[in-house]
Motif scaffolding. Structure first.
Motif, PDB file in Angstrom:
ATOM      1  N   CYS A 316      28.532  55.650   0.805  1.00  0.00           N
ATOM      2  CA  CYS A 316      27.427  54.693   0.902  1.00  0.00           C
ATOM      3  C   CYS A 316      27.938  53.260   0.955  1.00  0.00           C
ATOM      4  CB  CYS A 316      26.480  54.873  -0.282  1.00  0.00           C
ATOM      5  SG  CYS A 316      25.059  53.764  -0.251  1.00  0.00           S
ATOM      6  N   ARG A 317      27.449  52.488   1.920  1.00  0.00           N
ATOM      7  CA  ARG A 317      27.791  51.072   2.051  1.00  0.00           C
ATOM      8  C   ARG A 317      26.649  50.168   1.606  1.00  0.00           C
ATOM      9  NH1 ARG A 317      28.061  48.890   6.409  1.00  0.00           N
ATOM     10  NH2 ARG A 317      27.128  50.375   7.850  1.00  0.00           N
ATOM     11  N   LEU A 318      25.594  50.770   1.062  1.00  0.00           N
ATOM     12  CA  LEU A 318      24.414  50.017   0.625  1.00  0.00           C
ATOM     13  C   LEU A 318      23.842  49.159   1.752  1.00  0.00           C
ATOM     14  CD1 LEU A 318      25.484  48.911  -2.976  1.00  0.00           C
ATOM     15  CD2 LEU A 318      23.957  50.782  -2.341  1.00  0.00           C
ATOM     16  N   CYS A 319      23.808  49.727   2.974  1.00  0.00           N
ATOM     17  CA  CYS A 319      23.295  48.988   4.129  1.00  0.00           C
ATOM     18  C   CYS A 319      21.775  48.846   4.088  1.00  0.00           C
ATOM     19  CB  CYS A 319      23.728  49.664   5.428  1.00  0.00           C
ATOM     20  SG  CYS A 319      23.041  51.327   5.680  1.00  0.00           S
ATOM     21  N   GLY A 320      21.098  49.729   3.336  1.00  0.00           N
ATOM     22  CA  GLY A 320      19.650  49.642   3.195  1.00  0.00           C
ATOM     23  C   GLY A 320      18.851  50.317   4.283  1.00  0.00           C
ATOM     24  N   VAL A 321      19.512  50.999   5.247  1.00  0.00           N
ATOM     25  CA  VAL A 321      18.775  51.676   6.326  1.00  0.00           C
ATOM     26  C   VAL A 321      17.843  52.736   5.749  1.00  0.00           C
ATOM     27  CG1 VAL A 321      19.025  53.256   8.286  1.00  0.00           C
ATOM     28  CG2 VAL A 321      20.448  51.211   8.150  1.00  0.00           C
ATOM     29  N   CYS A 322      18.347  53.538   4.809  1.00  0.00           N
ATOM     30  CA  CYS A 322      17.519  54.598   4.217  1.00  0.00           C
ATOM     31  C   CYS A 322      16.340  54.001   3.449  1.00  0.00           C
ATOM     32  CB  CYS A 322      18.358  55.501   3.323  1.00  0.00           C
ATOM     33  SG  CYS A 322      19.142  54.629   1.940  1.00  0.00           S
ATOM     34  N   LYS A 323      16.599  52.928   2.718  1.00  0.00           N
ATOM     35  CA  LYS A 323      15.548  52.257   1.944  1.00  0.00           C
ATOM     36  C   LYS A 323      14.435  51.760   2.865  1.00  0.00           C
ATOM     37  CE  LYS A 323      15.013  48.214  -1.122  1.00  0.00           C
ATOM     38  NZ  LYS A 323      14.225  47.352  -0.222  1.00  0.00           N
ATOM     39  N   ASP A 324      14.815  51.144   3.977  1.00  0.00           N
ATOM     40  CA  ASP A 324      13.824  50.603   4.903  1.00  0.00           C
ATOM     41  C   ASP A 324      13.093  51.700   5.666  1.00  0.00           C
ATOM     42  OD1 ASP A 324      14.632  48.088   4.109  1.00  0.00           O
ATOM     43  OD2 ASP A 324      15.990  47.798   5.799  1.00  0.00           O
ATOM     44  N   ALA A 325      13.773  52.841   5.897  1.00  0.00           N
ATOM     45  CA  ALA A 325      13.183  53.908   6.698  1.00  0.00           C
ATOM     46  C   ALA A 325      12.288  54.841   5.881  1.00  0.00           C
ATOM     47  CB  ALA A 325      14.289  54.737   7.348  1.00  0.00           C
ATOM     48  N   CYS A 326      12.391  54.800   4.560  1.00  0.00           N
ATOM     49  CA  CYS A 326      11.658  55.754   3.713  1.00  0.00           C
ATOM     50  C   CYS A 326      10.149  55.499   3.780  1.00  0.00           C
ATOM     51  CB  CYS A 326      12.147  55.633   2.268  1.00  0.00           C
ATOM     52  SG  CYS A 326      11.294  56.757   1.137  1.00  0.00           S
ATOM     53  N   PRO A 327       9.367  56.441   4.304  1.00  0.00           N
ATOM     54  CA  PRO A 327       7.919  56.203   4.455  1.00  0.00           C
ATOM     55  C   PRO A 327       7.197  55.883   3.147  1.00  0.00           C
ATOM     56  CG  PRO A 327       8.594  58.045   5.828  1.00  0.00           C
ATOM     57  CD  PRO A 327       9.780  57.697   4.966  1.00  0.00           C
ATOM     58  N   PRO A 328       7.467  56.605   2.019  1.00  0.00           N
ATOM     59  CA  PRO A 328       6.733  56.279   0.788  1.00  0.00           C
ATOM     60  C   PRO A 328       7.442  55.250  -0.089  1.00  0.00           C
ATOM     61  CG  PRO A 328       7.914  58.318   0.454  1.00  0.00           C
ATOM     62  CD  PRO A 328       8.215  57.873   1.868  1.00  0.00           C
ATOM     63  N   HIS A 329       8.518  54.630   0.431  1.00  0.00           N
ATOM     64  CA  HIS A 329       9.289  53.632  -0.325  1.00  0.00           C
ATOM     65  C   HIS A 329       9.804  54.224  -1.644  1.00  0.00           C
ATOM     66  CE1 HIS A 329       7.901  50.740   2.606  1.00  0.00           C
ATOM     67  NE2 HIS A 329       6.647  51.048   2.326  1.00  0.00           N
ATOM     68  N   ALA A 330      10.386  55.401  -1.532  1.00  0.00           N
ATOM     69  CA  ALA A 330      10.894  56.107  -2.712  1.00  0.00           C
ATOM     70  C   ALA A 330      12.372  55.833  -2.974  1.00  0.00           C
ATOM     71  CB  ALA A 330      10.676  57.619  -2.543  1.00  0.00           C
ATOM     72  N   ILE A 331      12.982  54.957  -2.185  1.00  0.00           N
ATOM     73  CA  ILE A 331      14.394  54.621  -2.353  1.00  0.00           C
ATOM     74  C   ILE A 331      14.513  53.124  -2.629  1.00  0.00           C
ATOM     75  CG2 ILE A 331      16.687  54.626  -1.289  1.00  0.00           C
ATOM     76  CD1 ILE A 331      15.773  56.901   0.496  1.00  0.00           C
ATOM     77  N   ASP A 332      15.356  52.799  -3.590  1.00  0.00           N
ATOM     78  CA  ASP A 332      15.602  51.394  -3.920  1.00  0.00           C
ATOM     79  C   ASP A 332      17.099  51.214  -4.181  1.00  0.00           C
ATOM     80  OD1 ASP A 332      15.128  48.744  -4.393  1.00  0.00           O
ATOM     81  OD2 ASP A 332      13.782  49.060  -6.093  1.00  0.00           O
ATOM     82  N   ILE A 333      17.535  49.979  -4.220  1.00  0.00           N
ATOM     83  CA  ILE A 333      18.913  49.671  -4.586  1.00  0.00           C
ATOM     84  C   ILE A 333      18.885  48.952  -5.923  1.00  0.00           C
ATOM     85  CG2 ILE A 333      21.008  48.408  -3.959  1.00  0.00           C
ATOM     86  CD1 ILE A 333      20.217  48.704  -1.030  1.00  0.00           C
ATOM     87  N   LYS A 334      19.462  49.595  -6.939  1.00  0.00           N
ATOM     88  CA  LYS A 334      19.466  49.042  -8.293  1.00  0.00           C
ATOM     89  C   LYS A 334      20.872  49.098  -8.866  1.00  0.00           C
ATOM     90  CE  LYS A 334      14.700  50.450  -9.373  1.00  0.00           C
ATOM     91  NZ  LYS A 334      13.855  51.270 -10.284  1.00  0.00           N
ATOM     92  N   GLU A 335      21.315  47.989  -9.389  1.00  0.00           N
ATOM     93  CA  GLU A 335      22.621  47.892 -10.044  1.00  0.00           C
ATOM     94  C   GLU A 335      23.743  48.421  -9.153  1.00  0.00           C
ATOM     95  OE1 GLU A 335      22.272  49.837 -13.779  1.00  0.00           O
ATOM     96  OE2 GLU A 335      20.806  48.392 -14.561  1.00  0.00           O
ATOM     97  N   GLY A 336      23.659  48.060  -7.868  1.00  0.00           N
ATOM     98  CA  GLY A 336      24.733  48.392  -6.948  1.00  0.00           C
ATOM     99  C   GLY A 336      24.802  49.828  -6.493  1.00  0.00           C
ATOM    100  N   ARG A 337      23.701  50.570  -6.587  1.00  0.00           N
ATOM    101  CA  ARG A 337      23.678  51.946  -6.066  1.00  0.00           C
ATOM    102  C   ARG A 337      22.242  52.324  -5.697  1.00  0.00           C
ATOM    103  NH1 ARG A 337      22.897  56.512  -9.128  1.00  0.00           N
ATOM    104  NH2 ARG A 337      24.785  57.445  -8.234  1.00  0.00           N
TER     105      ARG A 337
END
Length: 375
Positions: A316-337
């Motif tokens: 994981c490079r923490l690019c945020g693609v998965c976070k932005d693509a998640c329809p219910p916004h169930a992914i976040d980036i917290k404390e570097g992961r």
């Protein structure tokens, strides 16, 4: 009878693909049977994400080139368009090699950014689809044969989901994505709004395993074609050895009485089917044993009954693609992961589908593991 052509094409060498596609279409009447001089012809490849052709994620550029040239020979005016899952259309077209083919051939890119609302004719009442998809005189669908962690297989019918503009896809995952049968029904109803005039499947190099974005290329050495997208999918699934019970789109089409779902009404031409079948084609390992349960039990036990995405931290490079693509916004980036809210997660696996680093894996629910062990 619905006619589906099968042709052996062992490589992506330019002349081999062009000659193979011409042979493939000959029993169907050739490209001239589908394109009239002066018509605007939209070619709709799979442009899921910005991956190189060898990854087998997108329609190969030489398949697009052959289709463009045959359309031009028939007197048609080719346009090429799709709405990628992530990234701009131009960026994805450039990375996949499709843009170079478009420019070299004199075709045009169709802008898929403007949605047009269309009334549905079934369960779903409104669709917003790209204007060029609706306004083209002809549509030629150019899907890639791949496995799909939600629908088991993506081919002709599923490829039309790319007519939904950008963020609209996330909306459909939220609306129907928690139930595979409902999502398949939505895809079939979308297909019925504007059926492609012709479907040509790139199965020279297909994708097996955890597709459509994280699977493995598999040399199949085939092109398939047919006027009826559902029939093309039925034959493609048979070639890949996918059992009917896992073909959610075919099941949805059959329940709606859509032409092409009945195998007894499909005839193949060209390469004999027994010679085309691929042994050991690996399917996604996503498991779900909740179908048939009452809704209140599904909600309470979903964490134990279904597979869910998980992080492969070293990739994981923490690019945020998965976070932005998640329809219910169930992914976040917290404390570097990455952090997952599995109560909100609808198990659509868009995150895995679109992750550019392959940094998301799958963990199976506890009951799924127990069931597999005793099987």
């Amino acid at each position: 009878m619905k006619l589906v052509g099968i042709e052996r094409v062992d490589s992506y060498e330019r002349a081999v693909v062009k000659e193979g596609m011409a042979r493939l279409l000959k029993p169907l009447g050739g490209m001239e049977a589908f394109v009239q001089p002066g018509e605007k012809v939209l070619l709709k490849p799979n442009m899921l994400s910005a991956k190189t052709p060898d990854a087998a994620v997108t329609t190969h550029p030489e398949v697009l080139r052959a289709a463009i040239e045959l359309v031009q020979q028939a007197g048609g005016l080719p346009l090429v368009g799709d709405s990628p899952g992530v990234g701009s259309q131009k960026r994805v077209a450039e990375k996949t090699g499709l843009l170079q083919v478009i420019e070299e051939s004199g075709a045009e890119i169709a802008d898929f950014s403007e949605p047009v609302e269309v009334a549905g004719k079934g369960t779903f009442k409104r669709f917003a689809l790209a204007r060029p998809y609706l306004e083209a005189d002809r549509v030629i669908n150019l899907p890639k044969l791949k496995t799909h962690e939600m629908m088991t297989m993506t081919c002709a019918v599923k490829n039309l989901f790319g007519a939904v503009v950008g963020a609209g896809k996330a909306g459909w995952h939220l609306k129907a994505g928690a139930d595979r049968d409902l999502f398949a029904r939505m895809l079939v109803e979308l297909y019925l709004l504007r059926k492609p005039d012709l479907n040509i499947v790139d199965a020279v190099a297909a994708m097996e395993g955890d597709g459509p974005g994280s699977g493995d290329p598999r040399h199949v050495g085939l092109l398939l074609a047919g006027e009826n997208a559902v029939a093309v999918d039925v034959v493609a699934a048979e070639i890949a050895g996918i059992p009917k019970k896992l073909l959610y789109i075919q099941r949805a089409a059959a329940s709606l009485g859509v032409d092409g779902a009945d195998r007894s009404e499909i005839e193949t031409t060209g390469l004999p089917l027994e010679e085309a079948c691929v042994p050991g084609f690996r399917l996604p390992h996503i498991s779900d044993v909740q179908f048939g349960l009452p809704q209140f039990l599904k909600n309470r036990l979903r964490h134990y009954l279904t597979s869910r995405p998980c992080l492969v931290e070293e990739r994981c490079r923490l690019c945020g693609v998965c976070k932005d693509a998640c329809p219910p916004h169930a992914i976040d980036i917290k404390e570097g992961r990455l952090s997952f809210d599995y109560h909100a997660c609808i198990r659509c696996f868009c995150c895995r589908e679109l992750c550019p680093e392959g940094a998301l894996d799958v963990v199976e629910g506890t009951l799924v593991k127990i069931i597999k062990k005793f099987k």
